[in-house]
Write a protein that holds these residues in place. Structure first.
Motif, PDB file in Angstrom:
ATOM      1  N   HIS A 316       0.900  -1.466   0.008  1.00 31.94           N
ATOM      2  CA  HIS A 316       0.080  -0.027   0.176  1.00 31.94           C
ATOM      3  C   HIS A 316       0.915   1.213   0.038  1.00 31.94           C
ATOM      4  O   HIS A 316       1.679   1.428   0.907  1.00 31.94           O
ATOM      5  N   SER A 337      -1.706  -0.981  -4.287  1.00 31.05           N
ATOM      6  CA  SER A 337      -2.682   0.088  -4.144  1.00 31.05           C
ATOM      7  C   SER A 337      -2.029   1.534  -3.969  1.00 31.05           C
ATOM      8  O   SER A 337      -1.073   1.610  -3.212  1.00 31.05           O
ATOM      9  N   LYS A 339      -3.024   5.410  -2.105  1.00 28.73           N
ATOM     10  CA  LYS A 339      -4.046   6.125  -1.813  1.00 28.73           C
ATOM     11  C   LYS A 339      -3.546   7.758  -1.414  1.00 28.73           C
ATOM     12  O   LYS A 339      -2.205   7.746  -1.310  1.00 28.73           O
ATOM     13  N   GLU A 348      -8.875   6.779  -2.274  1.00 30.23           N
ATOM     14  CA  GLU A 348      -8.290   5.802  -3.437  1.00 30.23           C
ATOM     15  C   GLU A 348      -7.820   6.647  -4.642  1.00 30.23           C
ATOM     16  O   GLU A 348      -8.550   7.585  -4.874  1.00 30.23           O
ATOM     17  N   TRP A 380      -2.252  -1.507 -12.114  1.00 24.53           N
ATOM     18  CA  TRP A 380      -3.135  -1.028 -10.987  1.00 24.53           C
ATOM     19  C   TRP A 380      -4.264  -0.738 -11.244  1.00 24.53           C
ATOM     20  O   TRP A 380      -5.505  -1.059 -10.655  1.00 24.53           O
ATOM     21  N   TYR A 381      -4.665   0.269 -12.545  1.00 27.75           N
ATOM     22  CA  TYR A 381      -5.788   0.642 -12.877  1.00 27.75           C
ATOM     23  C   TYR A 381      -6.734  -0.385 -13.268  1.00 27.75           C
ATOM     24  O   TYR A 381      -8.078  -0.548 -12.845  1.00 27.75           O
ATOM     25  N   LYS A 383      -6.955  -3.759 -12.078  1.00 27.79           N
ATOM     26  CA  LYS A 383      -7.470  -4.480 -10.968  1.00 27.79           C
ATOM     27  C   LYS A 383      -8.087  -3.506 -10.218  1.00 27.79           C
ATOM     28  O   LYS A 383      -9.303  -4.129  -9.628  1.00 27.79           O
ATOM     29  N   ALA A 384      -8.249  -2.160 -10.353  1.00 30.85           N
ATOM     30  CA  ALA A 384      -9.149  -1.234  -9.814  1.00 30.85           C
ATOM     31  C   ALA A 384     -10.364  -1.323 -10.623  1.00 30.85           C
ATOM     32  O   ALA A 384     -11.450  -0.543 -10.308  1.00 30.85           O
TER      33      ALA A 384
END
Length: 518
Positions: A316, A337, A339, A348, A380-381, A383-384
């Protein structure tokens, strides 16, 4: 061995107090008379020889039955060098508000809790020591000085290969070794952690290479000044720790180096100041190959030097607009991830306005071109659940890569970008197909072609003919039935065939990505 008659009055008081663990307080009782900085001026009534202290700790005056022997001395001037190298000490000892004339040598000793509080010590050598308890230097000033034959560096506190079952407590302490090592603790094992808070200051490098800190390192509000010739303020290369808390006013006027460090929980720089070297040449943070679960880089202001995260892995990442300097090394950096901290809240990063624009600009702070930061960000995008954003990142990767190519390849790249967005903008290919269809229909409709075989085939249809040229698969029967005697129109037909292959392929690729959620 000392005879009782040879002892001075304060030494006799300490001698008598030791077997029963009584406290000996030699302070004058006035603020002016008890300033530790003026301890060199204290007279015989407050002076105890280091050799007397060593004799007591080594068993010169045995404990009384039913009592626990310990040495507690307050407000004393300690003359001579306290040399306990290699000693096995069965009793805890406690110095408070004392002034040491010479350094303390505990190299290779085995002992219980050691406390030197609010005191002035010209160097403490505790390399290879084994402490069954704590080492406390709270509020003390430890200055670099010659301590033992083992000390070849300009070092204030040496804990190299030491093992402390409790914690190392340095809250409020000041370690002074300008241009040297404020603390040399390579290979240190501190099961209870290290605490450098409440005004801790280090003049010189704090060196914890390969340290084992299951209890963590806590430097909230600490200040690291005047690093050594390497420009490093804090070195934690290959250290293993549960927590690294470098937050809330932590200030490093030199490089913080975490190469290969492993943090099983959190690594936080929240509210910290990473100033790098005063001349700006040294990086502010080097964390290559570092591993952490939670990495918080929400600094109080942007770092003055570069941040190097090459090969680092975190689960993270927390950052903000003040986390990154002008140059950031991100090749090989992997995160699960992100934040972002804004207006006192954390959310997020995918929900941040202009998220892709900001993240691509972040990657572009890296010198040169590397595909991995783009691929990591796109992953990452995806997975989101933001597939469109992932494609925008990969398009930015191709545009960045184009800058590294030779002129001919760059020209071809510009063509691919303008026509199909490198395949990541299939709608753009569809627009071009419509434009070319309209253009071809108008151009071919204004002229009459020549049939390949007179009296055979379907009548000429400009729209169908244009579509037949643009669609590379199958056929509509027009392209093979007609040809042009006008050279310009014939070359236009060839061009539409070539563009049709490129554009149709891009549309198919785009549709495939959409169906596969890639």
């Amino acid at each position: 061995m000392f005879s009782y008659d040879e002892l001075t009055p304060p030494e006799r008081e300490l001698w008598d107090a030791f077997p029963v663990g009584y406290r000996v307080d030699l302070r004058a009782g006035t603020p002016e008379g008890d300033r530790v900085a003026d301890g060199g001026q204290w007279g015989p009534e407050r002076t105890v020889r280091a050799s007397v202290i060593a004799a007591l700790l080594l068993g010169a005056n045995a404990a009384q039955p039913g009592a626990v022997a310990s040495l507690t001395l307050v407000g004393a001037r300690i003359s001579g060098r306290l040399n306990l190298a290699g000693a096995q000490i069965s009793h805890p000892f406690w110095f408070e508000d004392c002034w040491f004339e010479e350094g303390v040598n505990l190299f290779g000793a085995q002992t219980q809790t050691i406390a030197i509080l609010g005191s002035r010590v010209p160097g403490l050598e505790a390399g290879s020591i084994r402490i069954e308890g704590r080492l406390a230097l709270r509020r003390s000033t430890v200055e670099a000085g010659p301590i033992s034959p083992f000390d070849h560096e300009n070092t204030a506190l040496s804990l190299t290969k030491a093992h402390v079952t409790g914690g190392v407590l340095l809250n409020g302490a000041e370690l002074i070794a300008p241009g040297g090592w404020a603390m040399a603790a390579g290979g240190l094992v501190s099961e209870g952690g290290i605490f450098c808070r409440d005004g801790f200051v280090a003049h010189g490098e704090v060196r914890l290479l390969g340290a084992q800190l299951p209890g963590g390192l806590f430097m909230k509000g600490a200040r690291l000044e005047r690093p050594g010739p390497r420009g490093v303020a804090l070195a934690l290369d290959n250290a293993v720790a549960a927590v690294l808390d470098l937050s809330r006013g932590f200030t490093a006027n030199g490089t913080v180096r975490l190469r290969g460090a492993q943090v099983s929980d959190s690594l936080t720089f929240e509210g910290a100041f990473l100033n790098g070297a005063p001349n700006g040449d040294a990086p502010a943070l080097v964390a290559t190959l570092m591993q952490a679960v939670d990495f918080d880089l929400t600094l109080a202001r942007s770092p003055s030097g570069t941040v190097d995260l090459r090969g680092a892995q975190v689960s993270h990442l927390h950052d903000s607009g003040q986390s990154w300097p002008d140059v950031v090394e991100l090749d090989g950096f992997v995160y699960g991830s992100i934040k972002v901290a804004e207006a006192g809240e954390r959310r997020e990063a995918v929900r941040q306005p202009d998220s892709v624009t900001r993240r691509v600009a972040w990657i572009r702070r890296s010198p040169g071109y590397s595909p991995q930061p783009y691929e990591q960000l796109a992953s990452w995008y995806r997975k989101a659940g933001h597939d469109d954003d992932a494609r925008r990142v990969l398009l930015a990767k191709q545009r960045h890569r184009r800058c590294t190519l030779h002129p001919a390849a760059r020209a071809w790249g510009h063509l691919l970008d303008a026509t199909v967005g490198y395949g990541y903008r299939p709608w753009l290919a569809g627009v071009w197909l419509l434009v070319l269809t309209l253009l071809g229909t108008l151009a071919f409709g204004a002229h009459s072609p020549t049939p390949v075989k007179r009296g055979e085939g379907a009548p000429f249809q400009p729209l169908v003919y244009t579509l037949d040229l643009l669609i590379p698969i199958g056929g509509l029967g027009q392209r093979t039935a007609w040809y042009w005697t006008d050279g310009g129109l014939q070359w236009m037909a060839y061009a539409l065939v070539a563009l049709g292959w490129e554009l149709t392929t891009a549309v198919i690729a785009g549709v495939t990505r959409a169906l596969q959620k890639n």
